[in-house]
Design a protein around this motif. Structure first.
Motif, short mmCIF file in Angstrom:
data_model
loop_
_atom_site.label_atom_id
_atom_site.label_comp_id
_atom_site.label_asym_id
_atom_site.label_seq_id
_atom_site.Cartn_x
_atom_site.Cartn_y
_atom_site.Cartn_z
N ILE A 7 0.86 -1.19 0.00
CA ILE A 7 0.00 0.00 0.00
C ILE A 7 0.89 1.24 0.00
O ILE A 7 1.69 1.42 0.92
CB ILE A 7 -0.94 0.04 1.22
N THR A 8 0.77 2.06 -1.02
CA THR A 8 1.54 3.31 -1.08
C THR A 8 0.69 4.47 -0.56
O THR A 8 -0.51 4.36 -0.36
CB THR A 8 2.00 3.61 -2.51
N VAL A 10 1.19 6.04 2.40
CA VAL A 10 0.97 5.88 3.84
C VAL A 10 2.06 6.65 4.57
O VAL A 10 3.20 6.19 4.67
CB VAL A 10 1.01 4.39 4.25
N GLY A 17 -4.40 6.11 3.40
CA GLY A 17 -3.43 5.03 3.34
C GLY A 17 -3.25 4.34 4.67
O GLY A 17 -3.17 3.10 4.74
N SER A 18 -3.18 5.10 5.75
CA SER A 18 -2.99 4.51 7.07
C SER A 18 -4.19 3.67 7.49
O SER A 18 -4.04 2.60 8.10
CB SER A 18 -2.73 5.60 8.11
N ALA A 21 -3.99 0.41 5.62
CA ALA A 21 -3.00 -0.48 6.21
C ALA A 21 -3.56 -1.16 7.46
O ALA A 21 -3.39 -2.38 7.66
CB ALA A 21 -1.73 0.30 6.55
N VAL A 31 1.09 -6.66 5.41
CA VAL A 31 1.03 -5.36 4.76
C VAL A 31 2.41 -4.70 4.73
O VAL A 31 3.10 -4.63 5.75
CB VAL A 31 0.04 -4.43 5.49
N THR A 33 4.01 -0.94 3.60
CA THR A 33 3.56 0.41 3.28
C THR A 33 4.72 1.28 2.83
O THR A 33 5.87 1.08 3.22
CB THR A 33 2.89 1.08 4.49
N HIS A 34 4.39 2.26 1.99
CA HIS A 34 5.37 3.23 1.51
C HIS A 34 4.73 4.61 1.52
O HIS A 34 3.53 4.76 1.27
CB HIS A 34 5.83 2.89 0.10
N THR A 51 3.36 7.39 12.06
CA THR A 51 2.56 6.23 11.69
C THR A 51 2.41 5.31 12.88
O THR A 51 3.31 5.20 13.72
CB THR A 51 3.20 5.46 10.52
N VAL A 57 2.50 -5.20 9.76
CA VAL A 57 2.71 -4.07 8.86
C VAL A 57 4.19 -3.70 8.87
O VAL A 57 4.77 -3.42 9.92
CB VAL A 57 1.87 -2.84 9.26
N ARG A 59 6.99 -1.07 7.39
CA ARG A 59 7.15 0.23 6.75
C ARG A 59 8.41 0.23 5.89
O ARG A 59 9.52 -0.02 6.37
CB ARG A 59 7.26 1.30 7.85
#
Length: 244
Positions: A7-8, A10, A17-18, A21, A31, A33-34, A51, A57, A59
């Motif tokens: 998921i970008t 975030v 986005g958050s 996630a 998950v 995230t970027h 975040t 998740v 990062r």
């Protein structure tokens, strides 16, 4: 076997986005995230870079997807992980820019971030795909539903993203990878600070409330589930009856 998703977009707790996630992790996905806290800081978000720490998740390192170096940095980091079977491209470059303020750099920041990086990420997703079925969701902005005259570079780039979803769905369909674009409509992520404007926009929804990141996440959880397996190549306007 856990489903793996990238998921970008975030990079702040109040953003779409958050919430994506969090909800995908709660639903059993692993998950990744970027985001770009630097971009969120530049457009005025005070919570940029903050975040929530969540189980399942991971990062990835921030990078600027409007640059070749930034995209290559993300692609290189992704190569160190197992392939994904799901991807949500929620990142965006979005600034108000009247026609008299257009510049080569401003236009291309929108096109490179919103279109070029998305195309390259989809290409990478396809190259490494090893699952029996997958799903990609992109984000568009309802630019075909009404004028966005003070942000035309953004509107033009998002029109390209909508078409990218349709075109990519045909290329990836033989691999059972579904591709759709979602327009979430006005979503309350803290970007409207003027109370009068906030309530004026609120009054245009059927439910007399703003859309929320949770509303967006609920739709995407369905699209990425097997219950949503018959939906591909679509641009979905999920706006709660918003009236322009």
């Amino acid at each position: 076997m856990y489903k793996r998703i990238l998921i970008t977009g975030v990079s702040r707790p109040g953003g779409i986005g958050s919430e994506l996630a969090r909800k995908f992790a709660e639903s059993g996905y692993v998950v990744y995230t970027h985001g770009s806290a630097e971009y969120d800081e530049a457009i005025g978000y005070n919570d940029a870079g903050k975040t929530d720490s969540m189980e399942k998740v991971t990062r990835l390192e921030d990078s600027d997807l409007s640059t070749k170096e930034g995209v290559e940095k993300l692609l290189a980091e992704l190569s160190n992980h197992e392939p994904f079977s799901h991807m949500i491209l929620c990142h965006a470059h979005s600034t108000e820019c009247e026609m008299e303020d257009w510049t080569f750099e401003e236009i291309n920041s929108h096109l490179l971030t919103n279109v070029t990086s998305s195309m390259l990420l989809i290409q990478e997703f396809r190259k490494n795909f090893e699952d029996t079925a997958g799903c990609i969701t992109l984000f568009t902005s309802g630019q075909e539903l009404g004028p966005m005259t003070n942000e035309i570079p953004y509107a033009v780039s998002k029109a390209a993203v909508a078409n990218l979803a349709v075109q990519a769905s045909h290329v990836l369909g033989s691999m059972d990878i579904r591709v759709n674009a979602v327009n979430p409509g006005p979503t309350d992520t803290g970007y409207i600070e003027d109370p009068e404007l906030y309530h004026e926009i609120e009054s245009r929804f059927n439910a007399k409330r703003w859309g929320t990141p949770s509303d967006v996440a609920n739709l995407l959880l369905f699209l990425h589930s097997r219950e949503g397996a018959w939906i591909t190549g679509q641009v979905i306007n999920s706006e709660g009856g918003f009236r322009r």
